[in-house]
Design a protein around this motif. Structure first.
Motif, PDB file in Angstrom:
ATOM      1  N   MET A   1       0.828   3.827  -2.987  1.00  0.00           N
ATOM      2  CA  MET A   1       1.198   5.230  -2.894  1.00  0.00           C
ATOM      3  C   MET A   1       2.662   5.295  -2.485  1.00  0.00           C
ATOM      4  O   MET A   1       3.116   4.482  -1.691  1.00  0.00           O
ATOM      5  CB  MET A   1       0.440   5.924  -1.764  1.00  0.00           C
ATOM      6  N   ALA A   2       3.355   6.304  -2.967  1.00  0.00           N
ATOM      7  CA  ALA A   2       4.753   6.440  -2.559  1.00  0.00           C
ATOM      8  C   ALA A   2       5.077   7.895  -2.268  1.00  0.00           C
ATOM      9  O   ALA A   2       4.479   8.802  -2.857  1.00  0.00           O
ATOM     10  CB  ALA A   2       5.676   5.922  -3.656  1.00  0.00           C
TER      11      ALA A   2
ATOM     12  N   ARG B   1       7.844   4.450   1.232  1.00  0.00           N
ATOM     13  CA  ARG B   1       8.327   5.746   1.704  1.00  0.00           C
ATOM     14  C   ARG B   1       9.853   5.690   1.714  1.00  0.00           C
ATOM     15  O   ARG B   1      10.429   4.797   2.338  1.00  0.00           O
ATOM     16  CB  ARG B   1       7.803   5.975   3.127  1.00  0.00           C
TER      17      ARG B   1
ATOM     18  N   HIS C   1       4.607  -0.559   3.729  1.00  0.00           N
ATOM     19  CA  HIS C   1       3.462  -1.144   4.438  1.00  0.00           C
ATOM     20  C   HIS C   1       2.616  -1.921   3.447  1.00  0.00           C
ATOM     21  O   HIS C   1       2.224  -1.377   2.415  1.00  0.00           O
ATOM     22  CB  HIS C   1       2.583  -0.055   5.069  1.00  0.00           C
TER      23      HIS C   1
ATOM     24  N   ARG D   1       0.814  -1.216   0.000  1.00  0.00           N
ATOM     25  CA  ARG D   1       0.000   0.000   0.000  1.00  0.00           C
ATOM     26  C   ARG D   1       0.850   1.270   0.000  1.00  0.00           C
ATOM     27  O   ARG D   1       0.442   2.271  -0.570  1.00  0.00           O
ATOM     28  CB  ARG D   1      -0.854   0.041   1.278  1.00  0.00           C
ATOM     29  N   HIS D   2       1.973   1.220   0.712  1.00  0.00           N
ATOM     30  CA  HIS D   2       2.779   2.425   0.901  1.00  0.00           C
ATOM     31  C   HIS D   2       4.257   2.110   0.732  1.00  0.00           C
ATOM     32  O   HIS D   2       4.749   1.107   1.247  1.00  0.00           O
ATOM     33  CB  HIS D   2       2.608   2.985   2.328  1.00  0.00           C
TER      34      HIS D   2
END
Lengths: 375, 375, 375, 375
Positions: A243-244, A154, A264, A151-152
């Protein structure tokens, strides 16, 4: 067969790769034999000195004399001199490793990738962090589905060597020579890891900033303009729907070389920091919190070549792994029927180009003030 | 004089504020005397129960009967019922504390802020993290110039209660009731801290995502649509020139209530994590690394009211500090000549509105795919 | 002049020292030239293999043929074979580096230290952790008085390779061969660091335990008795009045090679963990909390030889520093008038003997159930 | 029935327990009703003030007037006044909670435990750290066998309020009043946790030190001798065969209230630090590293009474849990047939006596310089 390697560049990266090659026989006995054949540079005195210290047999002041005469050519110079020697080498059928980012602009990168495709020999874009054992372990976890649907992503890469407005100007502050600043120098690593661990970057929104506009030239009574970003941030959408956020700065006081990655997923999470590069923090299904794993066990990636568990590796070991993989690919391509063996090594020039496209899209997005699709 | 407080809402936030008021006499002997006068709700049985447990003298099922009869009105209901009771209370000259975000949309927030200005009485938007001692200590460092000119602000607020696609639908998943999702619920806190610690948000680029489109209704054989974001990220420029990145998610596996703030300035850096809320990491001039400060000394903010050094506080203590400050402002305004005392307490409705403008700009930016200036 | 080095032992320690010697020319250009001259072992096939891989010119199966023929002799065998070759080498005037602990019993250690004193050539006990840059930085802080008068020293060395009762027997489990278990293998390092950072150990109270009494012999259908400690703890008084606690275990589940050192003084405190060997946590006067210092700056100990700030070193680098210092001392002693140059290198055999006295006192204390003064 | 509680002592501990009782109705609705009935002290003015602030109905200057008139008696005075009031209360059939350590010497502790046994009513020694949710969670893991057979227990309690030699003298520096120093004040907690989590202490070797021999009396032009230890360490053997080390200091610069517990077993390990009291680090079977668990989930011990996951508790919450358990035991004993209900609450006076025996053995061991069995 002993592979003769020619290397352009003898400073930081030259030393890192020379050391890596020197260490192969003791730790990777199945690596091909390698001769540090020729070191290329312009300043003859400095070059002779470096060749002696770094263990090269010969020196040359013109890369054109070298690229066709070696079994592999390493281009470790500033970004704006990546393209021409690499393309010339590839046209001569010589495998090429290029430092990152692949080039100082998208057009050059495209030219390099095309040459690579035509040549059909192994190429490498030197994203060495793919060879951190903890990140390779992370990659395995992701591939095994242990983190689930991601999902993520970063990624932050923080340094502080420009916090002082009197820190001297260098080629890394020049758009002409470097292409971009924190974005290309640091962000390229982050974007490559996003691609390695999650998938391609599909669209981005970027933000670039230059905090200090000119800097003194060391030893001279003048300043030069800073024409690249001191810091960037970006938002992105990745292949598969994650999303990043990406960010890098040369103004992050207290951070020397702090590259952190966090992921994540629907089943778990991962955290990594380059300043503690032997550790991976993993949240797995069935657990409640992050588990701090010291990735130094015998069955961890590359670790059987080194020391017993708990005897930690350093930054330079990533170059040993990278050289091992690349030179093995070169050796294996050379022993196969010609032209067929270029596809195995990753990250190659195609990967370098993919990152360059994201760098360019982030710059374009910053200029246009809107989201930009990565071609 | 004893302040009679009326409270709308008796669940999580009702308990947090009732507890805070109950604890004032023992720990803040100079706080005004407070009576938990009336608790407002719709379900009479649950309300009676809650009033008994939370120590309220009376109950009421209609806030209209209450807002003019109390010395302070706390609106702790869902976001879409913030505006009307607050405005009514202010029109009756009653100070109001509203939970955050100030409203479910910008128009309501503007209406509330206008009413606050006309009323000239204290108002509060309940950004309780301004009252974490470590963050107040951080604020002091920033104001004293210890961090220098601020270059970067980074705020993340990570939770994981929606990772499971079967986690039940609640009002927090409804645009109509909540206005937005992670953005308004969590991001509002981050944005308020950016304003508190650095300065106003000037322009933003936002990114919102909903990972799971509908969720089961608890105890019923149906699903309802999720009409808000599950996660958001944003890039921003702050007053004074700092770059900022904001991010929040309800899909960050392994993170329960993990609000982290990082600041880099020309002279130092700061790091904070809500899950270790007694600690502040500070990089100061003259030091080389982050210093982990346990902000529990007697001369730290609010700490003289509590326990000896090293005896850590919890999340709920932020509400005690917030209530102490707000009720003291109410008391002091009441004892001054009418209308003159409303300006002291911060964060007030004006601050709540400022955050709401940023929330709206982030949503608009996401829709338009471009940067948006905050009005 | 090129120093010819003879090395007894080609496993873990043989590889660590051979690698260290191999890396000197590139990184320590002022180190003497070194030839890995001869590798000594008993199994001819394994030896030939190892010599090839580790870069030795020759092999020998009898150390007696070697000790007089080399410029430095490295004794890296099991503890019970430390004394005889070392003494023979010293009697031949050959400098000796011995792995730690110096010997398997106090009497042998005394014999070695006496031979070293008579020979007047450099000797080394290979306490490599004195060469961790972060610990050398710590030593400088202590010497500069930044920590003040030291009150507490706490050292723990935790491993877990014997948690499994089926883990195979090795020479490290034999009193005859190893002298002691966790005490001599791990505790010797801790005690050396106490001496290095604080001062001599004056009296001790020790506690030794063997949790598993016998272990299977790998590949054979038998067990052998474990005649050494699996874990030890000790309390001590150090020169200058500090209290100390020491502890090591091979049964500390989850800890691979976790050597931690903590010091509290009248002006500050220090913390170090080997698994994060680039970091030192320092509490300095004027600060409130521990500062996490990444000891990788150019002016940190040995760091100018390696990479830019933040590019972390690994465990093996301690051996490079150790070899650099020892071989430089050997070279410098050789070029001085004979016999005068042996005293400079530390930790030498005298230091090894001092540690051995503490090891013996801890064992004696455990047996007698009372405090024992270190002779 | 409302329980009338009488409390001797109104400083730090008086405030901690008064707050705990005050918070029960809102958070532990099934707790008995409690009246803070009478506060006992000698200075009438300070007492009246404290009673007002802490919510007591009455005051008394003589505990003899109180101990028979209340449903529970809390003795929170200095250690040397623990015994007489407690024994008198018990002789009157009144349940007693005593602050720790149980007494200033072993004889008094024995007298108290005997009185408790005769009385057959609930007693408590206020080892509040047994009521930290993370430690109760740890206890459950140990009891469920998740850590396996325990090999090592390590407990350190570090403070720094006496580092400054000019820090003023207090009763805690007097052997007559306190019994011992860091040992009894801090070590008692560690030893209680060893007993709670692992088992009884069987034999010990102790080491006590006083670094500063006399201290100034605040506000007076004189000094008084320090007749207790500033720091202690101990080695121990625990029931079941684990090795243990204990240590505490008031001279550990930079540590305010840093109580750490580490346990290694045959199947896993645990780590806890009081300054991060919501966290437990757990190494479980099947995992490779420590998992950092935030013990704030709804099904964690006591957590259903408080806030949602991730909303951390503070130090004071341990007193709420302790009071809840003790007062529930008092209430339940009172409602049963007389004399039968005293045995349920733990840690009781018997536990306090067991700890006192270890404290005495450590002191005796230090004096005799040898191991001492705990009677």
């Amino acid at each position: 067969m002993t592979l003769k390697v020619g290397v352009l560049g003898y400073r930081f990266m030259g030393k890192a790769h020379a050391n890596a090659m020197a260490r192969l026989p003791m730790f990777f006995p199945d690596a091909p034999e390698v001769e540090r054949h020729v070191l290329v540079g312009r300043d003859e005195d400095a070059l002779a000195d470096a060749a002696d210290r770094l263990g090269f047999e010969n020196t040359a002041t013109d890369w054109e004399d070298v690229v066709g005469e070696v079994d592999a050519f390493y281009n470790l110079g500033p970004n704006h001199v990546h393209a021409d020697p690499a393309v010339a080498a590839l046209e001569a059928g010589t495998p090429v490793l290029s430092e990152k980012p692949l080039a100082n602009d998208l057009e050059s990168a495209e030219r390099m990738a095309e040459a690579a495709e035509s040549a059909g020999v192994p190429t490498a874009t030197a994203f060495n962090y793919r060879f951190v054992p903890a990140l390779r372990y992370a990659k395995n976890l992701v591939e095994d589905g242990e983190i689930g649907e991601i999902r993520h992503f970063r990624g932050q890469y923080l340094q502080d060597w420009l916090v002082d407005p009197e820190a001297p100007w260098s080629w890394r502050n020049s758009e002409e020579m470097a292409g971009s600043g924190a974005l290309g120098d640091l962000g390229a690593h982050t974007i490559d890891l996003a691609r390695f661990l999650v998938g391609d970057v599909e669209r981005v929104s970027g933000h670039l900033r230059t905090f200090v506009d000119e800097r003194p030239v060391e030893g001279e009574n003048e300043t030069r303009p800073v024409t690249v970003d001191d810091a960037y941030s970006a938002q992105a959408e990745l292949e598969g729907g994650a999303m990043a956020t990406f960010e890098a700065s040369r103004f992050a006081d207290g951070h020397k070389n702090d590259h952190t990655i966090e992921i994540h997923g629907s089943e778990g999470s991962l955290r990594f920091s380059l300043e503690r590069l032997n550790e991976l923090e993993v949240l797995r299904e069935g657990n409640r919190g992050y588990e701090t794993i010291l990735v130094t066990d015998e069955d961890d990636p590359y670790l059987d070549h080194w020391w017993p568990p708990g005897h930690v590796l350093g930054w330079e070991h990533t170059f040993v792994h990278e050289n091992y993989e690349f030179l093995s690919a070169v050796d294996s391509a050379a022993s196969e029927s010609s032209g067929s063996g270029g596809g195995d090594y990753r990250p190659d020039f195609e990967d370098g180009l993919a990152v360059q496209r994201v760098l360019a899209a982030i710059q374009e997005s910053d200029e246009r003030g809107e989201w930009v699709s990565v071609a």
